[in-house]
Design a protein around this motif. Structure first.
Motif, PDB file in Angstrom:
ATOM      1  N   THR A   6       0.818  -1.212   0.000  1.00 16.04           N
ATOM      2  CA  THR A   6       0.000   0.000   0.000  1.00 16.04           C
ATOM      3  C   THR A   6       0.859   1.273   0.000  1.00 16.04           C
ATOM      4  OG1 THR A   6      -0.191  -0.066   2.404  1.00 16.04           O
ATOM      5  CG2 THR A   6      -1.899  -1.220   1.145  1.00 16.04           C
ATOM      6  N   SER A   7       0.212   2.413   0.165  1.00 18.56           N
ATOM      7  CA  SER A   7       0.826   3.731  -0.021  1.00 18.56           C
ATOM      8  C   SER A   7       2.098   4.023   0.776  1.00 18.56           C
ATOM      9  CB  SER A   7      -0.197   4.832   0.236  1.00 18.56           C
ATOM     10  OG  SER A   7      -0.581   4.868   1.583  1.00 18.56           O
ATOM     11  N   PRO A   8       2.309   3.496   1.987  1.00 20.77           N
ATOM     12  CA  PRO A   8       3.566   3.843   2.660  1.00 20.77           C
ATOM     13  C   PRO A   8       4.818   3.447   1.876  1.00 20.77           C
ATOM     14  CG  PRO A   8       2.012   2.994   4.251  1.00 20.77           C
ATOM     15  CD  PRO A   8       1.408   2.769   2.881  1.00 20.77           C
ATOM     16  N   CYS A   9       4.667   2.542   0.910  1.00 20.86           N
ATOM     17  CA  CYS A   9       5.812   2.119   0.099  1.00 20.86           C
ATOM     18  C   CYS A   9       6.170   3.140  -0.975  1.00 20.86           C
ATOM     19  CB  CYS A   9       5.514   0.758  -0.557  1.00 20.86           C
ATOM     20  SG  CYS A   9       6.891   0.072  -1.509  1.00 20.86           S
ATOM     21  N   ILE A  10       5.239   3.990  -1.344  1.00 18.43           N
ATOM     22  CA  ILE A  10       5.498   4.954  -2.418  1.00 18.43           C
ATOM     23  C   ILE A  10       6.700   5.821  -2.042  1.00 18.43           C
ATOM     24  CG2 ILE A  10       4.591   6.936  -3.701  1.00 18.43           C
ATOM     25  CD1 ILE A  10       1.798   5.698  -3.345  1.00 18.43           C
ATOM     26  N   VAL A  49       8.941  -7.943   7.495  1.00 17.54           N
ATOM     27  CA  VAL A  49      10.165  -7.153   7.363  1.00 17.54           C
ATOM     28  C   VAL A  49       9.952  -5.749   6.806  1.00 17.54           C
ATOM     29  CG1 VAL A  49      11.603  -9.207   7.125  1.00 17.54           C
ATOM     30  CG2 VAL A  49      10.744  -8.062   5.071  1.00 17.54           C
ATOM     31  N   CYS A  50       8.743  -5.410   6.417  1.00 20.79           N
ATOM     32  CA  CYS A  50       8.489  -4.096   5.823  1.00 20.79           C
ATOM     33  C   CYS A  50       8.735  -2.984   6.852  1.00 20.79           C
ATOM     34  CB  CYS A  50       7.057  -4.008   5.284  1.00 20.79           C
ATOM     35  SG  CYS A  50       6.705  -2.421   4.500  1.00 20.79           S
ATOM     36  N   PRO A  51       9.718  -2.101   6.586  1.00 27.48           N
ATOM     37  CA  PRO A  51      10.045  -1.060   7.569  1.00 27.48           C
ATOM     38  C   PRO A  51       8.998   0.044   7.693  1.00 27.48           C
ATOM     39  CG  PRO A  51      11.324  -0.740   5.585  1.00 27.48           C
ATOM     40  CD  PRO A  51      10.584  -2.042   5.409  1.00 27.48           C
ATOM     41  N   VAL A  52       8.080   0.135   6.714  1.00 33.57           N
ATOM     42  CA  VAL A  52       7.067   1.190   6.755  1.00 33.57           C
ATOM     43  C   VAL A  52       5.654   0.629   6.939  1.00 33.57           C
ATOM     44  CG1 VAL A  52       8.440   2.886   5.491  1.00 33.57           C
ATOM     45  CG2 VAL A  52       6.961   1.301   4.231  1.00 33.57           C
TER      46      VAL A  52
END
Length: 78
Positions: A6-10, A49-52
């Motif tokens: 989702t958007s936090p990856c942008i 593991v996603c930091p965001v």
């Protein structure tokens, strides 16, 4: 059911998710990463593991992020 980014990856694109995916279903797009829903085995390695905290199970994506379910699918249709 697959995981969805989702958007936090942008603009973030850290890439830890790609490194831990056992089936190589995550690819880098122009602005963010995408998960191929046809290959994802729902293992959850990427989510952990996603930091965001951008990765969710498809049925747990927050309502305001629902458009990313379709964006992930469309990325792999092209």
């Amino acid at each position: 059911m697959a995981f969805v980014i989702t958007s936090p990856c942008i603009g973030e694109k850290s890439g830890e998710c790609v490194e831990v995916c056992p089936v190589d279903c995550i690819e880098e797009g122009e602005d963010m990463f995408y998960i191929d829903p046809d290959i994802c085995i729902d293992c959850g390695a990427c989510e952990a593991v996603c930091p965001v905290e951008a990765i969710y199970m498809e049925d747990e994506v927050p309502e305001e992020e629902n458009k990313f379910i379709e964006l992930n699918r469309k990325f792999y249709e092209e």
